[in-house]
Design an enzyme around this catalytic site. Structure first.
Site, mmCIF file in Angstrom:
data_model
loop_
_atom_site.group_PDB
_atom_site.id
_atom_site.type_symbol
_atom_site.label_atom_id
_atom_site.label_comp_id
_atom_site.label_asym_id
_atom_site.label_seq_id
_atom_site.Cartn_x
_atom_site.Cartn_y
_atom_site.Cartn_z
ATOM 1 N N PRO A 2 0.812 -1.217 0.000
ATOM 2 C CA PRO A 2 0.000 0.000 0.000
ATOM 3 C C PRO A 2 0.845 1.267 0.000
ATOM 4 C CG PRO A 2 -0.674 -1.538 1.723
ATOM 5 C CD PRO A 2 0.627 -2.006 1.197
ATOM 6 N N LYS A 53 1.872 7.242 4.148
ATOM 7 C CA LYS A 53 1.292 5.893 4.130
ATOM 8 C C LYS A 53 0.730 5.489 5.486
ATOM 9 C CE LYS A 53 5.121 4.683 1.112
ATOM 10 N NZ LYS A 53 6.259 3.770 0.989
ATOM 11 N N ARG A 264 16.137 -2.102 -3.522
ATOM 12 C CA ARG A 264 14.757 -2.080 -3.993
ATOM 13 C C ARG A 264 14.738 -2.296 -5.498
ATOM 14 N NH1 ARG A 264 14.286 -2.935 0.469
ATOM 15 N NH2 ARG A 264 13.492 -1.595 2.112
#
Length: 275
Positions: A2, A53, A264
């Site tokens: 998310p 977030k 990442r």
DNA sequence: GTACGGCCCTGTTAGC
DNA sequence: TGCTAACAGGGCCGTA
């Protein structure tokens, strides 16, 4: 995983179901990531906000329940007063009827397969124990946040632009998916460390476009993301580069490259994101 | 203050 | 078919 659009989608769904309701009971997984859920017993929710977030449940006793969904966290609302069960259940709250509604007792549950999510209870507005939240940059859609400010924030430090975006410090709410998409849209190589004013402005525009599109599509569901109805987002159909390494760039048709940047996975087009 | 690596976690997938 | 290892990655923490 998310990011801002997914968290905002969930916030909008949660608010009308929780505000004005008192927590009659709560329990959690024994991990300290989730045990703060129990501290909510007796509190009444007065609002559901979002910062980057993070979801922020405010209460009538000047506290906030701060929730981060990690990668696989999800909230669900069940119209039952029984204690929930489930292999991935991490916390739950039994909510009494609201003052202006005649619904009965319901349960808000938080499931998280990989346990990367976390819950905290803080004095309202005091995020000193949550470093990423405390240091988060402006909200992307804050009308007072402009390209000059973004450029100044991006100028701090020598790390690569992709890493800076994920740090939440230049701007809040951007994760791996929307960072890759925005960098592609702006034609910026994720490995560069510094941007000129115009390119920073282009990147801010691109971030706003991809985040707005994500929000309009109810979020991006790659595997685990679900809204509180259990429904999927639709934005995965709109992605141009994320998860498409080895495929053709939708813009120039050269092969998209995928590699790890500071741990990442990052996908970009070496041709039209050359610099 | 900043950079960087390691860790937390478990389901999925690739490889043997 | 079944097992093992690699991989996914946001945030935090310790160390340099």
């Amino acid at each position: 995983m998310p990011e801002l659009p997914e968290v905002e989608t969930i916030r909008r769904q949660l608010a009308p179901l929780t505000v004005g309701r008192t927590v009659l009971g709560a329990d959690s997984h024994p991990s300290t990531k989730f045990t703060p859920a129990r501290l909510m017993i007796g509190a009444t929710f007065t609002g559901v906000g979002r910062r980057g977030k993070y979801l922020l449940f405010s209460t009538n006793d000047d506290r906030e329940l701060v929730a981060h969904l990690g990668m696989t966290g999800s909230f669900r609302f069940t119209g039952s007063d029984r204690a929930p069960t489930g292999a991935h259940l991490r916390a739950w709250w039994q909510l009494g009827p609201g003052q202006e509604r005649d619904d009965g007792v319901d349960v808000l549950r938080f499931d998280d397969i990989r346990r990367f999510g976390r819950l905290r209870v803080v004095t309202a507005g005091d995020y000193s124990d949550i470093p990423t939240l405390a240091g988060a940059g402006p909200e992307p859609f804050d009308p007072d946040f402009n390209a000059e400010q973004f450029w100044e924030r991006l100028a701090v430090g020598k790390r690569r632009i992709k890493t800076k975006l994920l740090s939440q410090r230049p701007i809040a709410g951007v994760g791996n998916i929307y960072a890759d998409e925005a960098l592609w849209l702006a034609g910026i190589n994720p490995n560069v460390s510094r941007l000129g004013r115009q390119r920073a402005a282009d990147l801010l525009d691109a971030l706003r476009i991809v985040l707005d599109q994500g929000l309009a599509n109810g979020g991006t569901t790659l595997r685990d993301y679900r809204n509180i109805d259990g429904g999927s987002g639709e934005n995965q159909k709109q992605l141009n580069v994320y998860g498409r390494g080895g495929q053709a760039c939708p813009r120039c048709h050269h092969v998209l490259r995928s590699a790890a940047i500071d741990g990442r996975t990052t996908t970009w087009c070496p041709t039209c994101q050359r610099h």
